[in-house]
Write a protein that holds these residues in place. Structure first.
Motif, PDB file in Angstrom:
ATOM      1  N   GLN A   1       2.537   4.574 -11.847  1.00  0.00           N
ATOM      2  CA  GLN A   1       1.758   4.244 -10.657  1.00  0.00           C
ATOM      3  C   GLN A   1       0.273   4.097 -10.946  1.00  0.00           C
ATOM      4  O   GLN A   1      -0.228   4.603 -11.951  1.00  0.00           O
TER       5      GLN A   1
ATOM      6  N   ASP B   1       0.082   0.476  -2.154  1.00  0.00           N
ATOM      7  CA  ASP B   1       1.359   0.940  -2.705  1.00  0.00           C
ATOM      8  C   ASP B   1       1.075   1.199  -4.196  1.00  0.00           C
ATOM      9  O   ASP B   1       1.057   0.259  -4.998  1.00  0.00           O
TER      10      ASP B   1
ATOM     11  N   LYS C   1       2.694   2.603  -6.573  1.00  0.00           N
ATOM     12  CA  LYS C   1       3.766   2.244  -7.519  1.00  0.00           C
ATOM     13  C   LYS C   1       3.759   0.735  -7.779  1.00  0.00           C
ATOM     14  O   LYS C   1       3.882   0.277  -8.914  1.00  0.00           O
ATOM     15  N   GLY C   2       3.601  -0.015  -6.685  1.00  0.00           N
ATOM     16  CA  GLY C   2       3.577  -1.481  -6.797  1.00  0.00           C
ATOM     17  C   GLY C   2       2.392  -1.973  -7.616  1.00  0.00           C
ATOM     18  O   GLY C   2       2.459  -3.048  -8.227  1.00  0.00           O
TER      19      GLY C   2
ATOM     20  N   GLN D   1      -2.805 -11.734  -8.327  1.00  0.00           N
ATOM     21  CA  GLN D   1      -1.533 -12.397  -7.994  1.00  0.00           C
ATOM     22  C   GLN D   1      -1.593 -13.883  -8.363  1.00  0.00           C
ATOM     23  O   GLN D   1      -0.641 -14.423  -8.933  1.00  0.00           O
TER      24      GLN D   1
ATOM     25  N   LEU E   1       0.644 -10.175 -10.734  1.00  0.00           N
ATOM     26  CA  LEU E   1       1.355  -9.369  -9.723  1.00  0.00           C
ATOM     27  C   LEU E   1       2.320 -10.293  -9.007  1.00  0.00           C
ATOM     28  O   LEU E   1       1.941 -11.426  -8.676  1.00  0.00           O
TER      29      LEU E   1
ATOM     30  N   GLN F   1       3.883  -9.412  -6.067  1.00  0.00           N
ATOM     31  CA  GLN F   1       3.490  -9.317  -4.658  1.00  0.00           C
ATOM     32  C   GLN F   1       2.336  -8.352  -4.503  1.00  0.00           C
ATOM     33  O   GLN F   1       2.109  -7.506  -5.374  1.00  0.00           O
TER      34      GLN F   1
ATOM     35  N   PRO G   1       0.371  -5.230  -3.634  1.00  0.00           N
ATOM     36  CA  PRO G   1       0.792  -3.837  -3.401  1.00  0.00           C
ATOM     37  C   PRO G   1       0.026  -3.192  -2.244  1.00  0.00           C
ATOM     38  O   PRO G   1      -0.670  -2.195  -2.418  1.00  0.00           O
TER      39      PRO G   1
ATOM     40  N   ARG H   1       0.117  -1.632   1.722  1.00  0.00           N
ATOM     41  CA  ARG H   1       0.990  -1.074   2.762  1.00  0.00           C
ATOM     42  C   ARG H   1       0.540  -1.541   4.149  1.00  0.00           C
ATOM     43  O   ARG H   1       1.341  -1.845   5.006  1.00  0.00           O
TER      44      ARG H   1
END
Ligand code: CDP
Length: 241
Positions: free
Chosen positions: A59, A104, A106-107, A146, A151, A153, A155, A157
């Motif tokens: 992460q 996010d 982790k993302g 991205q 990436l 998507q 990350p 939230r």
């Protein structure tokens, strides 16, 4: 005589908000945010790797730095004192917590994002402007990653924005300017998500105390202001796409 704000705003009105995206060239994301006379340069830089305590966790991390420039206030302040002040430490931790909440982690993977917020002009509400502008710089930086195919998507939230609300002469007022801030009996800073869930509420009675009914009104004003800030953030980001 009816009650008047120094700049003529209604009690529940924000100062004019403006985002100037890509204000600097080298940071992945950068925006100059103006809330009335308050101006904050917010940048987001992304590096690979994470602090030791997260290594091999899969992460990422986000950290923030906040500083006022020496000439951001009426009276010049020394860079050294600004760096060491408890206020600086408190504010940068608030900005970091607020913007970490919307990620996010982790993302993001094992990357570290640094949000730098530098106050060019301080007319109150600098921490809330830093969060609102910091979010825009953060999204801009992630979109660039991205676009480069690093990436799949974003990350994210949810969006995040922040506003101050205070009580001056018994009146609840949204988004205080400095003239109001110095006279405020109550000073609150509210950070919310795009769903108007609360990330953080800071509230202090500078003199006396305040009651539950006043707090409810403060939160109603904060919701109204944050809704408008969220719309302005999305409009500014959409212009660059
Ligand atoms: O800026 P913000 O409202 O988030 O924080 P504050 O600590 O409540 O400060 C309110 C305002 O007071 C700042 O925006 C500045 O205009 C002024 N201030 C100052 O001139 N010198 C300081 N050391 C701290 C605050």
């Amino acid at each position: 005589m009816p009650w008047q704000r120094s700049d003529g705003r209604q009690p529940d009105r924000l100062r004019p908000i403006r985002f100037e995206l890509d204000f600097t060239r080298f940071a992945a994301g950068s925006v100059l945010v103006r809330c009335g006379e308050t101006q904050v340069l917010c940048t987001a830089s992304i590096e690979s790797g994470v602090p030791k305590f997260l290594q091999n966790s899969g992460q990422g991390w986000l950290t923030a730095e906040y500083r006022m420039l020496p000439s951001a206030t009426l009276q010049r302040k020394s860079r050294e004192l600004l760096k060491l002040s408890g206020r600086t430490q408190e504010i940068q931790r608030l900005i970091g917590r607020s913007l970490r909440a919307c990620l996010d982690l982790k993302g993001l993977g094992e990357r570290t994002i640094t949000i730098d917020t530098d106050v060019l002009q301080a007319d109150a509400g600098t921490r809330t402007a830093s969060i609102t502008g910091g979010y825009v710089a953060l999204v801009r930086a992630l979109e660039k990653l991205q676009n480069r195919g690093e990436l799949t998507q974003l990350p994210l939230r949810y969006p995040v924005a922040a506003v101050s609300v205070g009580i001056v002469d018994g009146e609840v007022l949204l988004d205080l300017n400095y003239e109001e801030d110095v006279r405020a009996e109550v000073d609150c800073n509210v950070v919310m998500t795009g769903n108007l869930d609360i990330i953080e509420v800071q509230g202090t009675a500078e003199s006396g105390s305040f009651n539950r009914a006043q707090l409810n009104r403060i939160m109603d004003f904060a919701e109204k202001g944050i809704k408008e800030l969220l719309t302005a953030q999305q409009a500014a980001l959409a212009e660059t796409r």
